[in-house]
Design a protein around this motif. Structure first.
Motif, PDB file in Angstrom:
ATOM      1  N   GLU A  25       0.837  -1.193   0.000  1.00 40.40           N
ATOM      2  CA  GLU A  25       0.000   0.000   0.000  1.00 40.40           C
ATOM      3  C   GLU A  25       0.872   1.243   0.000  1.00 40.40           C
ATOM      4  OE1 GLU A  25      -2.780  -0.055   3.248  1.00 40.40           O
ATOM      5  OE2 GLU A  25      -3.459  -2.087   2.793  1.00 40.40           O
ATOM      6  N   ASP A  26       0.724   2.056  -1.009  1.00 37.94           N
ATOM      7  CA  ASP A  26       1.437   3.338  -1.093  1.00 37.94           C
ATOM      8  C   ASP A  26       2.950   3.190  -0.902  1.00 37.94           C
ATOM      9  OD1 ASP A  26      -1.023   4.636  -1.460  1.00 37.94           O
ATOM     10  OD2 ASP A  26      -1.310   4.816   0.706  1.00 37.94           O
ATOM     11  N   GLY A  27       3.547   2.185  -1.525  1.00 40.16           N
ATOM     12  CA  GLY A  27       4.988   1.999  -1.430  1.00 40.16           C
ATOM     13  C   GLY A  27       5.471   1.371  -0.139  1.00 40.16           C
ATOM     14  N   GLU A  28       4.552   0.972   0.721  1.00 37.82           N
ATOM     15  CA  GLU A  28       4.903   0.270   1.963  1.00 37.82           C
ATOM     16  C   GLU A  28       4.321  -1.128   1.908  1.00 37.82           C
ATOM     17  OE1 GLU A  28       5.394   3.295   5.680  1.00 37.82           O
ATOM     18  OE2 GLU A  28       3.418   2.443   5.364  1.00 37.82           O
ATOM     19  N   TYR A  29       4.909  -2.001   2.692  1.00 35.05           N
ATOM     20  CA  TYR A  29       4.449  -3.381   2.773  1.00 35.05           C
ATOM     21  C   TYR A  29       3.841  -3.590   4.149  1.00 35.05           C
ATOM     22  CZ  TYR A  29       7.652  -3.454  -1.119  1.00 35.05           C
ATOM     23  OH  TYR A  29       8.288  -3.159  -2.300  1.00 35.05           O
ATOM     24  N   HIS A  30       2.619  -4.137   4.180  1.00 35.73           N
ATOM     25  CA  HIS A  30       1.892  -4.302   5.439  1.00 35.73           C
ATOM     26  C   HIS A  30       1.547  -5.769   5.649  1.00 35.73           C
ATOM     27  CE1 HIS A  30       0.184   0.077   5.337  1.00 35.73           C
ATOM     28  NE2 HIS A  30       1.442   0.016   4.972  1.00 35.73           N
ATOM     29  N   LEU A  31       1.918  -6.281   6.816  1.00 38.87           N
ATOM     30  CA  LEU A  31       1.453  -7.598   7.246  1.00 38.87           C
ATOM     31  C   LEU A  31       0.219  -7.341   8.108  1.00 38.87           C
ATOM     32  CD1 LEU A  31       1.609 -10.643   7.495  1.00 38.87           C
ATOM     33  CD2 LEU A  31       3.178 -10.332   9.421  1.00 38.87           C
ATOM     34  N   ILE A  32      -0.937  -7.722   7.592  1.00 35.23           N
ATOM     35  CA  ILE A  32      -2.223  -7.450   8.230  1.00 35.23           C
ATOM     36  C   ILE A  32      -2.647  -8.667   9.054  1.00 35.23           C
ATOM     37  CG2 ILE A  32      -4.646  -6.826   7.822  1.00 35.23           C
ATOM     38  CD1 ILE A  32      -2.673  -4.742   6.717  1.00 35.23           C
ATOM     39  N   PHE A  33      -3.161  -8.404  10.278  1.00 32.26           N
ATOM     40  CA  PHE A  33      -3.671  -9.473  11.138  1.00 32.26           C
ATOM     41  C   PHE A  33      -4.650  -8.881  12.140  1.00 32.26           C
ATOM     42  CE2 PHE A  33       0.284  -7.822  12.751  1.00 32.26           C
ATOM     43  CZ  PHE A  33       0.049  -7.587  14.095  1.00 32.26           C
ATOM     44  N   SER A  34      -5.497  -9.730  12.680  1.00 31.47           N
ATOM     45  CA  SER A  34      -6.495  -9.278  13.651  1.00 31.47           C
ATOM     46  C   SER A  34      -5.976  -9.487  15.077  1.00 31.47           C
ATOM     47  CB  SER A  34      -7.806 -10.030  13.468  1.00 31.47           C
ATOM     48  OG  SER A  34      -7.644 -11.380  13.837  1.00 31.47           O
ATOM     49  N   GLN A  35      -6.706  -8.950  16.026  1.00 29.55           N
ATOM     50  CA  GLN A  35      -6.320  -9.067  17.426  1.00 29.55           C
ATOM     51  C   GLN A  35      -6.249 -10.532  17.866  1.00 29.55           C
ATOM     52  OE1 GLN A  35      -8.734  -6.714  20.030  1.00 29.55           O
ATOM     53  NE2 GLN A  35      -7.419  -7.063  21.787  1.00 29.55           N
ATOM     54  N   SER A  36      -7.182 -11.356  17.412  1.00 32.16           N
ATOM     55  CA  SER A  36      -7.158 -12.767  17.810  1.00 32.16           C
ATOM     56  C   SER A  36      -6.016 -13.531  17.141  1.00 32.16           C
ATOM     57  CB  SER A  36      -8.499 -13.442  17.488  1.00 32.16           C
ATOM     58  OG  SER A  36      -8.736 -13.436  16.101  1.00 32.16           O
ATOM     59  N   GLN A  37      -5.469 -12.987  16.053  1.00 33.33           N
ATOM     60  CA  GLN A  37      -4.411 -13.675  15.307  1.00 33.33           C
ATOM     61  C   GLN A  37      -3.006 -13.226  15.700  1.00 33.33           C
ATOM     62  OE1 GLN A  37      -5.934 -12.447  11.498  1.00 33.33           O
ATOM     63  NE2 GLN A  37      -6.757 -14.483  11.067  1.00 33.33           N
ATOM     64  N   VAL A  38      -2.897 -12.253  16.580  1.00 36.79           N
ATOM     65  CA  VAL A  38      -1.588 -11.728  16.945  1.00 36.79           C
ATOM     66  C   VAL A  38      -0.670 -12.836  17.481  1.00 36.79           C
ATOM     67  CG1 VAL A  38      -2.200 -10.992  19.292  1.00 36.79           C
ATOM     68  CG2 VAL A  38      -0.361  -9.849  18.082  1.00 36.79           C
ATOM     69  N   GLY A  39      -1.220 -13.788  18.203  1.00 42.08           N
ATOM     70  CA  GLY A  39      -0.412 -14.878  18.746  1.00 42.08           C
ATOM     71  C   GLY A  39       0.243 -15.719  17.664  1.00 42.08           C
ATOM     72  N   LEU A  40      -0.434 -15.900  16.541  1.00 36.46           N
ATOM     73  CA  LEU A  40       0.133 -16.654  15.424  1.00 36.46           C
ATOM     74  C   LEU A  40       1.330 -15.926  14.824  1.00 36.46           C
ATOM     75  CD1 LEU A  40      -3.201 -17.726  13.692  1.00 36.46           C
ATOM     76  CD2 LEU A  40      -1.613 -19.226  14.915  1.00 36.46           C
ATOM     77  N   VAL A  41       1.226 -14.608  14.710  1.00 36.77           N
ATOM     78  CA  VAL A  41       2.334 -13.808  14.196  1.00 36.77           C
ATOM     79  C   VAL A  41       3.495 -13.834  15.186  1.00 36.77           C
ATOM     80  CG1 VAL A  41       3.046 -11.487  13.489  1.00 36.77           C
ATOM     81  CG2 VAL A  41       0.787 -12.355  12.829  1.00 36.77           C
ATOM     82  N   MET A  42       3.180 -13.693  16.462  1.00 31.21           N
ATOM     83  CA  MET A  42       4.235 -13.691  17.483  1.00 31.21           C
ATOM     84  C   MET A  42       4.933 -15.042  17.593  1.00 31.21           C
ATOM     85  SD  MET A  42       4.778 -10.728  18.636  1.00 31.21           S
ATOM     86  CE  MET A  42       5.712 -11.055  20.120  1.00 31.21           C
ATOM     87  N   GLN A  43       4.223 -16.120  17.328  1.00 30.72           N
ATOM     88  CA  GLN A  43       4.862 -17.442  17.348  1.00 30.72           C
ATOM     89  C   GLN A  43       5.982 -17.505  16.317  1.00 30.72           C
ATOM     90  OE1 GLN A  43       1.578 -20.188  16.813  1.00 30.72           O
ATOM     91  NE2 GLN A  43       1.593 -20.694  18.983  1.00 30.72           N
ATOM     92  N   ILE A  44       5.768 -16.908  15.155  1.00 28.49           N
ATOM     93  CA  ILE A  44       6.813 -16.896  14.123  1.00 28.49           C
ATOM     94  C   ILE A  44       8.006 -16.086  14.608  1.00 28.49           C
ATOM     95  CG2 ILE A  44       7.406 -16.132  11.790  1.00 28.49           C
ATOM     96  CD1 ILE A  44       4.424 -16.712  11.042  1.00 28.49           C
ATOM     97  N   VAL A  45       7.759 -14.917  15.158  1.00 28.59           N
ATOM     98  CA  VAL A  45       8.839 -14.068  15.664  1.00 28.59           C
ATOM     99  C   VAL A  45       9.581 -14.778  16.797  1.00 28.59           C
ATOM    100  CG1 VAL A  45       9.390 -11.869  16.777  1.00 28.59           C
ATOM    101  CG2 VAL A  45       7.647 -11.959  14.968  1.00 28.59           C
ATOM    102  N   ASN A  46       8.856 -15.397  17.714  1.00 23.56           N
ATOM    103  CA  ASN A  46       9.474 -16.084  18.846  1.00 23.56           C
ATOM    104  C   ASN A  46      10.225 -17.347  18.433  1.00 23.56           C
ATOM    105  OD1 ASN A  46       8.662 -14.228  20.816  1.00 23.56           O
ATOM    106  ND2 ASN A  46       6.669 -15.211  21.017  1.00 23.56           N
ATOM    107  N   ALA A  47       9.892 -17.911  17.270  1.00 24.70           N
ATOM    108  CA  ALA A  47      10.562 -19.130  16.810  1.00 24.70           C
ATOM    109  C   ALA A  47      12.016 -18.878  16.442  1.00 24.70           C
ATOM    110  CB  ALA A  47       9.817 -19.742  15.624  1.00 24.70           C
TER     111      ALA A  47
END
Length: 138
Positions: free
Chosen positions: A80-102
């Motif tokens: 979007e507008d020359g930026e890259y966005h990883l979109i997720f909902s509040q209930s999905q934040v744990g799934l994103v954090m699992q990747i970071v924590n891995a």
């Protein structure tokens, strides 16, 4: 790289985005690759920055385990507008954090299918940034 709330008013669930510019996207890709394989180099400062921003912006949900069998639909990369966005909902934040924590225990404790899909989306979105990306050498 910045984490921001993208929608809250009038919806049933808060939405967030990890917003990256050209310089940050390869680092995010390296994190996801390292989480999967344990191979490569990861900027620890970037990992720490993601964790601290998630805790500050999202709240305590950032440190909670996601529900078993939580739907991963809607977690996606968008340009979007020359930026890259990883979109997720509040209930999905744990799934994103699992990747970071891995990064701490590569190959364990995260949704591999989600990670693979997100890595594919990054490559399709920004091939010129990632085609010749050295994963191991820095």
């Amino acid at each position: 790289m910045e984490i921001a709330e993208t929608a809250a008013c009038g919806i049933s669930e808060r939405k967030f985005a990890i917003m990256c510019e050209d310089d940050d996207l390869p680092e995010i890709y390296r994190i996801m690759h390292y989480a999967e394989t344990g191979v490569g180099h990861v900027e620890e400062d970037m990992v720490d920055d993601i964790k601290s921003q998630m805790e500050y912006i999202v709240g305590p949900e950032a440190n909670e385990e996601p529900e078993e069998g939580l739907d991963t639909e809607g977690i996606e990369w968008k340009e979007e507008d020359g930026e890259y966005h990883l979109i997720f909902s509040q209930s999905q934040v744990g799934l994103v954090m699992q990747i970071v924590n891995a990064v701490e225990t590569p190959g364990e404790g995260f949704n591999r299918d989600l990670n693979a899909r997100l890595m594919t989306q990054i490559k399709e979105m920004a091939p010129s940034l990632l085609d010749n990306l050295p994963i191991i050498n820095r």
